[in-house]
Design a protein around this motif. Sequence first.
Motif, PDB file in Angstrom:
ATOM      1  N   ILE A 284     -43.634  20.456 -32.443  1.00 25.47           N
ATOM      2  CA  ILE A 284     -43.055  19.319 -31.709  1.00 25.47           C
ATOM      3  C   ILE A 284     -42.983  19.640 -30.219  1.00 25.47           C
ATOM      4  O   ILE A 284     -43.394  18.831 -29.363  1.00 25.47           O
ATOM      5  CB  ILE A 284     -41.658  18.976 -32.274  1.00 25.47           C
ATOM      6  N   ALA A 285     -42.448  20.826 -29.898  1.00 25.69           N
ATOM      7  CA  ALA A 285     -42.319  21.212 -28.480  1.00 25.69           C
ATOM      8  C   ALA A 285     -43.694  21.299 -27.818  1.00 25.69           C
ATOM      9  O   ALA A 285     -43.898  20.786 -26.699  1.00 25.69           O
ATOM     10  CB  ALA A 285     -41.587  22.543 -28.382  1.00 25.69           C
ATOM     11  N   LEU A 286     -44.658  21.924 -28.485  1.00 22.48           N
ATOM     12  CA  LEU A 286     -45.998  22.058 -27.904  1.00 22.48           C
ATOM     13  C   LEU A 286     -46.690  20.708 -27.757  1.00 22.48           C
ATOM     14  O   LEU A 286     -47.429  20.484 -26.788  1.00 22.48           O
ATOM     15  CB  LEU A 286     -46.848  22.988 -28.766  1.00 22.48           C
ATOM     16  N   GLY A 287     -46.473  19.796 -28.698  1.00 22.24           N
ATOM     17  CA  GLY A 287     -47.072  18.464 -28.606  1.00 22.24           C
ATOM     18  C   GLY A 287     -46.572  17.686 -27.412  1.00 22.24           C
ATOM     19  O   GLY A 287     -47.336  17.036 -26.701  1.00 22.24           O
ATOM     20  N   HIS A 288     -45.253  17.757 -27.154  1.00 25.42           N
ATOM     21  CA  HIS A 288     -44.699  17.052 -25.987  1.00 25.42           C
ATOM     22  C   HIS A 288     -45.166  17.681 -24.683  1.00 25.42           C
ATOM     23  O   HIS A 288     -45.481  16.962 -23.710  1.00 25.42           O
ATOM     24  CB  HIS A 288     -43.169  17.019 -26.061  1.00 25.42           C
ATOM     25  N   LEU A 289     -45.243  19.009 -24.645  1.00 26.46           N
ATOM     26  CA  LEU A 289     -45.766  19.665 -23.437  1.00 26.46           C
ATOM     27  C   LEU A 289     -47.238  19.316 -23.205  1.00 26.46           C
ATOM     28  O   LEU A 289     -47.657  19.098 -22.063  1.00 26.46           O
ATOM     29  CB  LEU A 289     -45.611  21.184 -23.561  1.00 26.46           C
ATOM     30  N   ALA A 290     -48.003  19.247 -24.293  1.00 25.96           N
ATOM     31  CA  ALA A 290     -49.426  18.904 -24.162  1.00 25.96           C
ATOM     32  C   ALA A 290     -49.592  17.485 -23.628  1.00 25.96           C
ATOM     33  O   ALA A 290     -50.437  17.238 -22.767  1.00 25.96           O
ATOM     34  CB  ALA A 290     -50.124  19.053 -25.509  1.00 25.96           C
ATOM     35  N   LYS A 291     -48.799  16.539 -24.132  1.00 34.33           N
ATOM     36  CA  LYS A 291     -48.912  15.154 -23.647  1.00 34.33           C
ATOM     37  C   LYS A 291     -48.563  15.059 -22.170  1.00 34.33           C
ATOM     38  O   LYS A 291     -49.176  14.291 -21.425  1.00 34.33           O
ATOM     39  CB  LYS A 291     -48.049  14.229 -24.493  1.00 34.33           C
TER      40      LYS A 291
END
Length: 171
Positions: A115-122
Amino acid sequence: MGQPPEPDQPPSPYEPPPGGQEPQYGQPYGQQPQYGQPYGQQPGEQYEQPAYGQPAYEHPGQPPHGQQWGQQPPYAPQVPYGQYGPPGGPGSGRGTNVLAILSLVFAFVFAPAGIALGHLAKRQLRTSGEDGEQLARWGLILSYIFTGLFLLACCGWLALVIWAGSDGTNT
């Protein structure tokens, strides 16, 4: 077959010409190639050897048939320092965002990190112009689903422990 041609018809290409001489390949009847004469040049035409380093054109105004030895092929002009090159559309070779890939991987390994990596990627994808928008989206979706299932399983296990620990009597 040995008859002379009629006056109105050209000679047959299958019969040897009268007079007994055989024509050379590519030469009309009666004309023999001369030593040093370029192929296809008519006798009597003046042939000039090009100077060293000059392109040898067979016919003026036409490009040469191949690249001359010792010459480099033309390159595209260089972009001045500090300026951007031509714009690239989606999939222009800028690469895929690493955090988007890790978001999808961690969705299966440790979903809260996904979840954290997905938001940072976006967030990075909005500014960098890299590929990987769908990877980040699916990493977030799967991470949220697996995190929800894990929390539901933990709550169910906790409720089962509490229910099993009670003996059914109220004190």
